[in-house]
Structures are given as structure tokens and as C-alpha cells.
Design an enzyme around this catalytic site. Structure first.
Site, PDB file in Angstrom:
ATOM      1  N   SER A  71      23.501  94.583 -41.466  1.00 58.19           N
ATOM      2  CA  SER A  71      24.652  94.683 -42.366  1.00 58.19           C
ATOM      3  C   SER A  71      24.166  94.740 -43.808  1.00 58.19           C
ATOM      4  CB  SER A  71      25.565  93.468 -42.196  1.00 58.19           C
ATOM      5  OG  SER A  71      26.544  93.439 -43.208  1.00 58.19           O
ATOM      6  N   TYR A  98      26.357  84.354 -42.378  1.00 59.92           N
ATOM      7  CA  TYR A  98      26.243  85.626 -41.650  1.00 59.92           C
ATOM      8  C   TYR A  98      25.145  86.488 -42.280  1.00 59.92           C
ATOM      9  CZ  TYR A  98      27.922  90.380 -40.326  1.00 59.92           C
ATOM     10  OH  TYR A  98      28.045  91.682 -39.887  1.00 59.92           O
TER      11      TYR A  98
HETATM   12  N1  LIG Z   1      32.846  95.578 -39.207  1.00 63.64           N
HETATM   13  C1  LIG Z   1      32.075  95.501 -40.262  1.00 63.64           C
HETATM   14  O1  LIG Z   1      32.548  95.568 -41.391  1.00 63.64           O
HETATM   15  C2  LIG Z   1      30.591  95.373 -40.107  1.00 63.64           C
HETATM   16  C3  LIG Z   1      29.792  95.538 -41.246  1.00 63.64           C
HETATM   17  C4  LIG Z   1      28.431  95.441 -41.108  1.00 63.64           C
HETATM   18  C5  LIG Z   1      27.875  95.157 -39.886  1.00 63.64           C
HETATM   19  N2  LIG Z   1      28.677  94.991 -38.795  1.00 63.64           N
HETATM   20  C6  LIG Z   1      28.037  94.685 -37.522  1.00 63.64           C
HETATM   21  O2  LIG Z   1      28.382  95.666 -36.574  1.00 63.64           O
HETATM   22  C7  LIG Z   1      28.287  95.109 -35.276  1.00 63.64           C
HETATM   23  C8  LIG Z   1      29.526  95.459 -34.490  1.00 63.64           C
HETATM   24  O3  LIG Z   1      30.660  94.807 -35.051  1.00 63.64           O
HETATM   25  P1  LIG Z   1      32.113  95.447 -35.084  1.00 63.64           P
HETATM   26  O4  LIG Z   1      32.447  95.681 -36.489  1.00 63.64           O
HETATM   27  O5  LIG Z   1      32.172  96.564 -34.141  1.00 63.64           O
HETATM   28  O6  LIG Z   1      33.028  94.229 -34.637  1.00 63.64           O
HETATM   29  P2  LIG Z   1      33.740  93.880 -33.260  1.00 63.64           P
HETATM   30  O7  LIG Z   1      34.495  95.033 -32.745  1.00 63.64           O
HETATM   31  O8  LIG Z   1      34.436  92.617 -33.494  1.00 63.64           O
HETATM   32  O9  LIG Z   1      32.511  93.665 -32.276  1.00 63.64           O
HETATM   33  C9  LIG Z   1      31.765  92.521 -32.202  1.00 63.64           C
HETATM   34  C10 LIG Z   1      31.321  92.447 -30.777  1.00 63.64           C
HETATM   35  O10 LIG Z   1      30.336  91.446 -30.593  1.00 63.64           O
HETATM   36  C11 LIG Z   1      30.613  90.842 -29.360  1.00 63.64           C
HETATM   37  N3  LIG Z   1      30.011  89.546 -29.263  1.00 63.64           N
HETATM   38  C12 LIG Z   1      30.072  88.529 -30.128  1.00 63.64           C
HETATM   39  N4  LIG Z   1      29.351  87.498 -29.664  1.00 63.64           N
HETATM   40  C13 LIG Z   1      28.841  87.890 -28.476  1.00 63.64           C
HETATM   41  C14 LIG Z   1      28.018  87.275 -27.508  1.00 63.64           C
HETATM   42  N5  LIG Z   1      27.580  86.040 -27.669  1.00 63.64           N
HETATM   43  N6  LIG Z   1      27.672  87.964 -26.413  1.00 63.64           N
HETATM   44  C15 LIG Z   1      28.111  89.219 -26.222  1.00 63.64           C
HETATM   45  N7  LIG Z   1      28.890  89.851 -27.101  1.00 63.64           N
HETATM   46  C16 LIG Z   1      29.244  89.182 -28.208  1.00 63.64           C
HETATM   47  C17 LIG Z   1      32.115  90.759 -29.305  1.00 63.64           C
HETATM   48  O11 LIG Z   1      32.537  90.572 -27.986  1.00 63.64           O
HETATM   49  P3  LIG Z   1      34.038  90.032 -27.660  1.00 63.64           P
HETATM   50  O12 LIG Z   1      34.942  91.207 -27.824  1.00 63.64           O
HETATM   51  O13 LIG Z   1      33.935  89.598 -26.245  1.00 63.64           O
HETATM   52  O14 LIG Z   1      34.351  88.946 -28.619  1.00 63.64           O
HETATM   53  C18 LIG Z   1      32.468  92.119 -29.836  1.00 63.64           C
HETATM   54  O15 LIG Z   1      32.458  93.076 -28.811  1.00 63.64           O
HETATM   55  C19 LIG Z   1      28.051  93.629 -35.470  1.00 63.64           C
HETATM   56  O16 LIG Z   1      26.684  93.357 -35.326  1.00 63.64           O
HETATM   57  C20 LIG Z   1      28.458  93.390 -36.896  1.00 63.64           C
HETATM   58  O17 LIG Z   1      27.810  92.282 -37.458  1.00 63.64           O
HETATM   59  C21 LIG Z   1      30.018  95.105 -38.874  1.00 63.64           C
END
Ligand SMILES: NC(=O)c1ccc[n+]([C@@H]2O[C@H](COP(=O)([O-])OP(=O)(O)OC[C@H]3O[C@@H](n4cnc5c(N)ncnc54)[C@H](OP(=O)(O)O)[C@@H]3O)[C@@H](O)[C@H]2O)c1
Ligand SMILES: Cc1cc2nc3c(=O)[nH]c(=O)nc-3n(C[C@H](O)[C@H](O)[C@H](O)COP(=O)(O)OP(=O)(O)OC[C@H]3O[C@@H](n4cnc5c(N)ncnc54)[C@H](O)[C@@H]3O)c2cc1C
Lengths: 250, 477
Positions: free
Chosen positions: A140, A153
Site C-alpha cells: 500500500s 497498518y
Molecule cells: N482498498 C484500498 O484502498 C487499498 C489500498 C491499498 C492497499 N490495499 C490492499 O489491497 C488488498 C486487498 O484489499 P481490498 O481493498 O480488496 O479489500 P477487501 O475487499 O476488504 O479485501 C480484503 C480481503 O482480505 C481478506 N482477509 C482478511 N484477513 C484474512 C485472513 N486472515 N485470511 C484470509 N483472508 C483474509 C478478507 O476476507 P473476508 O472477506 O473473509 O473478510 C477480504 O477478502 C489488501 O492487502 C489491502 O491492504 C487496499
């Protein structure tokens, strides 16, 4: 994009699902891992309809590091060779809510750093033994500089960033690429509670950019690319000024 | 991302809360939400049927996954937020097409069911709801019901054309139509009088799967009812993709209202008619340019300026002749507010939908800039003509019909109201049921929240060049 064999860990993430969709539409074989069986099968069904390759699922809480090897073995069994491993899971806790809660702070660390590092280490061994493939991990922009709004985070992501750098240098000799992806804010469930500013992009766009970065084997890719310049500017802000600012956003 | 607005951008509404529904297996508990509730998908409804001022909007756009596709039988099961755009990308290369499609592909399956949409093939295929084999409905008490023509049949009928009021459609299964290729073979013929439009429609009903007419909205007297008739069929294709590619163009801001005035529209209209209408012509077109000419410009609705616009769509039977149709067209022309009217003859295939709009007769659809009270008076007067002719006005396009008119168009509304989920309501529903007998079975909730008065009906607007250009192919109906 030729048909590839892809393992997606954290496949129910909105960003990861968008990436997987693109691979599926290009005919890839996929192994999807996530902790929620219902969500996982919804994502898998969608990819089976869209794609022509095979789609296997594996239910796992990624924080359960003892089971990670099992996942990698299952993926190898299903795919044979693994061309791409995408590491996508993560959680974004409300910094203010966990600030005085050590257990929650460490849980955030576990979900975003410890479990990720453990998995990267084991996936690295698999790809190194294959002598090829790509290890892609979503970090991120929050990991580039610690900020008031999300430093637990951000620090966990920073740990992964440094780990990936070292791993990249090690795996280079084996022909394995380590692609580290740094999204800016993306409109997903993770950021649902945040106010959406103009810098937010949709998960589809993030997914497309990530697939492009993986295809080009980029070492580090900001998603979208302009975040590189924003973070460069942020890096130049003296700490004395930074501590007085209250920069928000994921 | 902030806006939960309708396509006409009138009226404006502000929800009290927005709750996303992302997973069909783990929907949020609706019972705990501040009501009233209403699903919102792509917001391609023009008026206020997709708005819920002061209530909770259930954003279903996260329900965008396919579930199963039987490419041999042409059965597609998908979550309700899946768009027609995504469906077409999936099915057209495999030789299938949507059984019924509206004039934009940016609608969701759930929205298409809730408005029981129709297309240029109504005379052959009926409405979209005729091709829904089953769906799953989430009610506010947490129950989930699979509904079909045979299971929970009444709720199924109420949900088709049910305006989002019977619960959240989580997924649906639809029967697709086989096609020989992605191209449409079309025929455009000019007609000089309304009678000829009907003659052409009647003749084409036998030959053409798709028919629609583009009627000059400015001409009166001798020229009243002139226009261009379009007939189309799926062409035996060579499989190559000649359709226009989706545009990324967006109108960055509201175009000032003086850019297009009635004069420029009139000139444009003449040119259009002369060029396209010289004689009957045949051509091949990609399915996108045939069905979705307006989709080429994203957000063309913004060209109508801040005050937005109204679409008016009615259907009238024409057993008693064309007098009413002519009268409606003349009123529109006299108001000098619309440069074209889309016309289409509906067939007699009945939809399972309880509250569905389409019925045998001729339908007219017209975009009108929101010029204020004058326009509202015009449409009220046309409503009266439609009531007299025993026709109806389309809720998906409506922002202003009175409760009296609604009751006259949909006398079955009270029977329908018995199936409305007690926690659900919309700005439209509160408006059109205000003052209608609550004893008729209207859930108290439907009237609980005071209808929000239209914010502003004053001002001037003008149709967009984008719609004008696309008008040649007849965007709506
Ligand atoms: N959205 C942003 O603005 C942003 C910015 C920078 C980086 N990111 C990164 O992008 C990645 C994807 O995030 P996203 O934005 O797509 O959010 P998201 O849709 O909320 O996805 C997060 C995912 O992580 C899963 N997860 C969390 N803890 C877990 C565990 N212990 N074991 C297995 N799965 C787990 C969640 O599963 P559940 O559905 O079962 O909870 C969910 O599917 C993450 O690494 C995040 O840090 C996001
Ligand atoms: C350019 C253009 C051309 C058009 N041409 C035609 C045409 O030719 N024929 C025609 O019939 N219509 C036409 N329309 C209207 C359009 O097809 C309908 O308004 C359609 O219902 C919009 O779908 P949506 O997904 O945007 O739904 P929205 O507008 O967001 O919602 C429509 C209704 O569906 C309900 N709803 C949405 N999702 C769900 C769900 N999951 N469960 C339960 N209820 C739900 C909402 O509550 C609301 O009542 C046209 C619109 C445009 C902009």
C-alpha cells in the site's frame, strides 16, 4: 496474455477478484484461497462462467500460518507449475479505535505482516525450486511513510515492502520476479467507512493495472502510477512538518 | 460516487443511509436498518422510482457475479447487480443474446426485472419478465424465497415490474435467445404520415424481430407524425466484430442551457430527416449501434443542465383509431420542447408482472428538458388523454404523475400493494400513493414518510447533441 496458472491468496478481496476475473477471461487456470467458504464459492462460480480454465478453491484463514504449506501443495497439485502467486489479503483497522488496544494492534500486524511474510517465504521456495514464476504482493502507499491516520497498518505494509525487496534480490538468480504493488485508495469494502475523495479508483481499474504490472514484471508498481509522484512528494515533507499534519486516506 | 440520482436528475433526493449488499450468501440484516428501504442499481430510471429520499438505499452493485451459464440451453443465472453490458460480453461471442433489451446496456438484471423492461421486440418477445425463469428474493424479515412461475408464484408476479418494493432480488435466472452473429440487418424507411408509421409497423411485425419509429417531434399540421421507421433482424454473421467500441468520453460538466435552443434543434431535425429519410435503406450494424446508440456518450443526461429533464412514456391502445396519438404528438409539437419522439407498437404478449407497464397499443417516449410548470401542465394534460384512452404511463420514466393518474393507469395497484415488503418504499411510491385509500391494503410505511416536494420545477434546458445524433436510430422504447 497467454493462459497462465495462477494462485490467488485472499481471493474474496474486491481487488483480487477483479484481478482473477481478468486472468479467467484470458483462459487462466486458477486456485483461489480465502477464509469464507460462501464468499469464495461465489467468486469461483463467477470465474468459472467467465473463463475457460479450471478454478479450484481452498478455504484457509491465512493467519493460520501452519496451514499455508498445505495451500501451496494443493495449488501445485492442481496447477502443476505456478506462474503467478498473488498475495492480496489484508485488513485496515480504524487507527483511532485500536490505538490503545495492544491485542488489536498486534492482530493488525498479524493479518498484514506476519502472515504475509510467512506465506511469501514459503511461496518463494516453491517458485525458486521451479526456477521461474512471479510472486506478486499487494502492499500500500500507506507503507511508504507512516502517517497519523493508519500507522499500524502502514507499518505492517512497510515490513512487507522491505521483506519483498530482499526476497527480490534473492530470487533474481532463479528467474523469479517479485512484483510489489502499492495501491492508493481503492473503493472496496476495506475503505467502505472512509469518505471517498477524488483520488479513489474502482477495484476494476486497480485490477487491470495490477495485471499489467505483473505481466511486465515490474519490481514496484504504484496503482495508479501517479502515486509514485505523490509519495515522492510526501517523502520530502520534513518529519517536523509531518507530525503537525493529519493526512488521511488508506 | 456520491450521487444516488436518477437518470433524469429530477427530482433530487438524499438518502439517510446507504448500505451496500455485496454477497448473496451473507446479506446484511435488513430488519436493523433505518427505513424505508429501496434497492438501487445503475440508476437508469429517469424519475424517482429508483430514489428513496430520507430512506436507506440498498446499493446492489456489489452483487455483480455470474453464477452459472448453460451455453447449450441458453440459461444464465447471475446476481441481480450484473449489468447487461457484462452479460452481452459473455454471451454474444457464444451465440446468445438478451431475450429483451432496453435502449441502454447499462442496466442491471434486478433493475430490468423491477421495471419489467421492454425493447424493440415487444411484439415478438413480450417484456423481460417473460424470460425470467426464477429469482431469489430477500425480504426485510430475513426470509429468502426462490420465486418462479410455479413457486411463490404471486410474489414472482408482484416482483416483476414491482419497482423494487417487494424485497431485494439477490439473483435471477433468464432464458437467452440464440443468434447467428453479432450483426443486425436493419432497414430504415421514411414515412410522411402517422398512418404510414402504423402501416409500416404492421407489415414489419411479420418480418422484423425489432421495430421502432423515430417521429419528428417539432412538425405539426401536414407534417405531423412524419419520421423514420426502423426494422431489424439478427444477421447471419461472419463472427467478426464490427460494432462500435464503447466510448470513454464523458461530459465533464453540465452544458450551459443556451447551447441548444429549439431553433438549432429544428435545423438539426430537418437535416436528419432529409439525410436519413430520403428513401428506404438497408444496412448492417453492430448490435451496439443498433440497440444502444446513446451509450456511446457516457453521462449524456448531464447535457440537460442542472435542472435535469423528464422522460415521458405512455402507451395507448389504438383500437379506436389514431386520434389520441395524433393529439398527443400535436401537443408535444406545439410545446416546442422535444425534437423527436420514439414510437413503437406493442404486441399482445402478456407479462407475468402484476404492475407491468407494457400492453397492446402504441407507446410514445420523449425526452423533455425541465422547463418548469409549463412542462408539468403539458404532461398533466397528456395524462388526461392517456387515461381517457385507457392507456398508461411508465413508472420507470416518471417523476410527476399524480396519484389519481397512477390509480387510473394501474387499478390493480392495491392488489399489488399487498405484496410490498412492509419495510420498503420509494420516493415514487410515496408520491403516487399519497392520499390513495390506505384501507386498500397499502402498507402504512408507504405513506409513513411524507413525500418530498419536487425541489424545483423552474428553469430552462435543452436536449443534447448526443441524443440528437443517436436519435436517428431511436434510442428508447
Ligand atoms: N482498498 C484500498 O484502498 C487499498 C489500498 C491499498 C492497499 N490495499 C490492499 O489491497 C488488498 C486487498 O484489499 P481490498 O481493498 O480488496 O479489500 P477487501 O475487499 O476488504 O479485501 C480484503 C480481503 O482480505 C481478506 N482477509 C482478511 N484477513 C484474512 C485472513 N486472515 N485470511 C484470509 N483472508 C483474509 C478478507 O476476507 P473476508 O472477506 O473473509 O473478510 C477480504 O477478502 C489488501 O492487502 C489491502 O491492504 C487496499
Ligand atoms: C438511455 C436509456 C434508454 C432506455 N430505454 C428503455 C427501453 O427501451 N425500455 C425500457 O423498458 N426501459 C428503458 N430505459 C429504462 C431502464 O431500462 C430502466 O429504468 C431499468 O430498470 C434501469 O435499470 P437499473 O439497473 O439502472 O435500475 P435502477 O434504475 O437503479 O432501479 C430501477 C428499479 O429497480 C429496483 N431494483 C434495482 N435492483 C434491484 C434488486 N436487486 N432487487 C429489487 N429491486 C431492484 C429499484 O429499486 C428501482 O425501483 C432506458 C433508460 C435509459 C437511460
Amino acid at each position: 496474455m497467454t493462459a497462465e496458472r495462477v494462485l490467488v491468496a485472499g481471493a474474496t478481496s474486491a481487488i483480487a477478484a477483479a484481478v482473477a476475473r481478468r486472468y479467467a477471461e484470458a483462459g487462466a487456470d486458477l486456485v483461489l484461497a480465502a477464509r469464507d467458504a460462501g464468499k469464495l464459492s461465489a467468486v469461483a462460480d463467477d470465474l468459472r462462467v467467465r473463463g475457460t480454465g479450471r478454478v479450484e478453491t481452498f478455504v484457509i484463514d491465512m493467519v493460520d500460518t501452519a496451514r499455508q504449506a498445505e495451500l501451496l501443495a494443493a495449488a501445485q497439485a492442481a496447477l502443476g507449475r505456478i506462474d503467478v502467486v498473488l498475495v492480496a489479503w489484508g485488513t485496515l483497522p480504524d487507527q483511532a479505535a485500536i490505538e490503545h488496544d495492544v491485542a488489536a494492534t498486534l492482530a493488525c500486524w498479524e493479518a498484514n505482516a506476519t502472515s504475509v511474510v510467512a506465506f511469501l517465504a514459503q511461496a518463494a521456495d516453491v517458485l525458486e525450486a521451479q526456477r521461474g514464476g512471479c510472486l506478486a504482493v499487494i502492499t500500500s502507499v500507506a507503507g511508504v511513510r507512516g502517517r497519523r491516520a493508519n500507522y499500524t497498518y502502514g507499518a505492517a505494509k512497510a515490513g512487507v515492502i522491505a521483506f519483498a525487496q530482499g526476497l527480490r534480490a534473492r530470487l533474481f538468480a532463479a528467474g523469479v520476479a517479485v512484483v510489489e504493488l502499492r495501491p492508493g485508495p481503492v473503493d472496496t469494502p476495506m475503505t467502505a467507512r472512509l469518505r471517498k475523495g477524488p483520488l479513489f479508483i474502482g477495484p476494476e481499474r486497480a485490477g487491470a493495472l495490477i495485471v499489467g504490472a505483473i505481466r511486465r514484471r515490474r519490481d514496484i508498481a504504484y496503482i495508479p502510477g501517479y502515486w509514485r509522484w505523490i509519495m515522492l512528494a510526501v517523502a520530502l515533507v520534513p518529519e517536523g512538518v509531518m507530525k503537525r499534519l493529519n493526512l488521511s486516506a488508506g | 460516487m456520491s450521487g444516488y440520482e436518477s437518470w433524469g436528475r429530477f427530482p433530487r433526493a438524499t438518502p439517510r443511509a446507504v448500505v451496500p449488499i455485496r454477497w448473496r450468501d451473507e446479506p446484511p440484516s435488513l430488519a436493523d436498518l433505518p427505513g424505508p428501504l429501496l434497492p438501487y442499481a445503475r440508476g437508469r430510471s429517469y424519475g424517482d422510482s429508483c430514489l428513496n429520499d430520507g430512506g436507506t438505499v440498498l446499493d446492489v452493485n456489489g452483487l455483480a457475479r455470474f453464477i452459472a451459464f448453460d451455453a447449450d440451453r441458453g440459461l444464465l443465472r447471475a446476481e441481480a447487480g450484473v449489468g447487461f453490458d457484462a452479460i452481452l460480453n459473455l454471451i454474444v461471442p457464444r451465440g446468445w443474446f438478451l431475450p429483451v433489451t432496453p435502449g441502454t446496456k447499462f442496466v442491471s438484471i434486478g433493475g430490468a426485472i423491477a421495471n419489467d423492461v421492454h425493447g424493440k421486440n415487444h411484439h415478438r418477445a413480450g417484456t423481460f419478465g417473460c424470460h425470467v425463469t426464477q429469482l431469489e428474493l430477500l425480504r426485510s424479515d430475513g426470509t429468502r424465497l426462490v420465486c418462479s412461475p410455479t413457486a411463490n408464484a404471486e410474489l414472482f408476479q408482484a416482483t416483476i415490474g414491482g419497482l423494487g418494493l417487494t424485497g431485494v432480488i439477490l439473483w435471477a435466472e433468464i432464458a437467452l435467445k440464440p443468434i447467428p452473429g453479432p450483426q443486425i440487418e436493419l432497414r430504415a424507411s421514411r414515412f410522411g404520415r402517422l398512418e404510414d408509421f402504423f402501416a409500416l409497423s404492421e407489415a414489419a411485425d411479420a418480418d422484423d424481430e425489432y421495430t421502432a419509429g423515430w417521429i419528428d417531434g417539432m412538425s405539426r399540421g401536414r407534417r405531423l407524425g412524419r419520421g423514420v421507421f426502423l426494422g431489424g433482424n439478427h444477421a447471419r454473421g461472419d463472427g467478426t466484430w464490427r460494432g462500435a467500441h464503447p466510448s470513454r468520453l464523458r461530459l465533464p460538466m453540465d452544458v450551459p442551457e443556451w447551447v441548444l435552443n429549439p431553433l438549432s434543434i429544428r435545423v438539426f431535425n430537418e437535416v436528419q430527416y432529409a439525410v436519413l429519410g430520403r428513401k428506404s435503406a438497408r444496412a448492417f450494424a453492430g448490435y451496439e449501434s443498433f440497440f444502444y446508440p446513446l451509450d456511446v456518450v457516457h453521462n449524456w443526461n448531464r447535457a440537460y443542465g442542472k435542472r435535469g429533464f423528464l422522460q415521458y412514456q405512455c402507451v395507448v391502445p389504438f383500437d379506436d383509431g389514431l386520434a389520441v396519438v395524433r393529439e398527443i404528438l400535436d401537443r408535444i409539437a406545439a410545446s416546442r420542447s422535444a425534437y423527436f419522439v420514439v414510437g413503437k407498437v406493442f404486441g399482445s404478449i402478456r407479462s407475468p408482472g402484476m404492475l407491468s407497464f407494457p400492453r397492446r397499443g402504441v407507446t410514445l417516449a420523449v425526452d423533455i428538458p425541465n422547463r418548469g410548470p409549463e412542462i408539468f401542465a403539458l404532461l398533466d394534460a397528456i395524462d388526461a388523454l392517456v387515461i381517457e384512452a385507457r392507456g398508461a404511463v411508465y413508472p420507470a420514466k416518471d417523476a410527476r404523475m399524480s396519484p389519481r393518474s397512477f390509480e387510473a393507469f394501474y387499478p390493480q395497484w392495491a392488489a399489488f400493494a399487498r405484496h410490498v415488503d412492509p419495510a420498503f418504499s420509494s420516493s415514487f411510491w410515496r408520491r403516487v400513493t399519497a392520499g390513495l385509500g390506505a384501507s386498500d391494503g397499502v402498507p402504512a410505511k408507504a405513506q409513513a414518510t411524507a413525500p418530498s416536494a419536487p425541489a424545483s420545477v423552474a428553469g430552462a434546458g435543452g436536449p443534447s447533441a448526443a441524443t440528437a445524433a443517436a436519435g436517428a436510430l431511436g434510442g428508447g422504447a
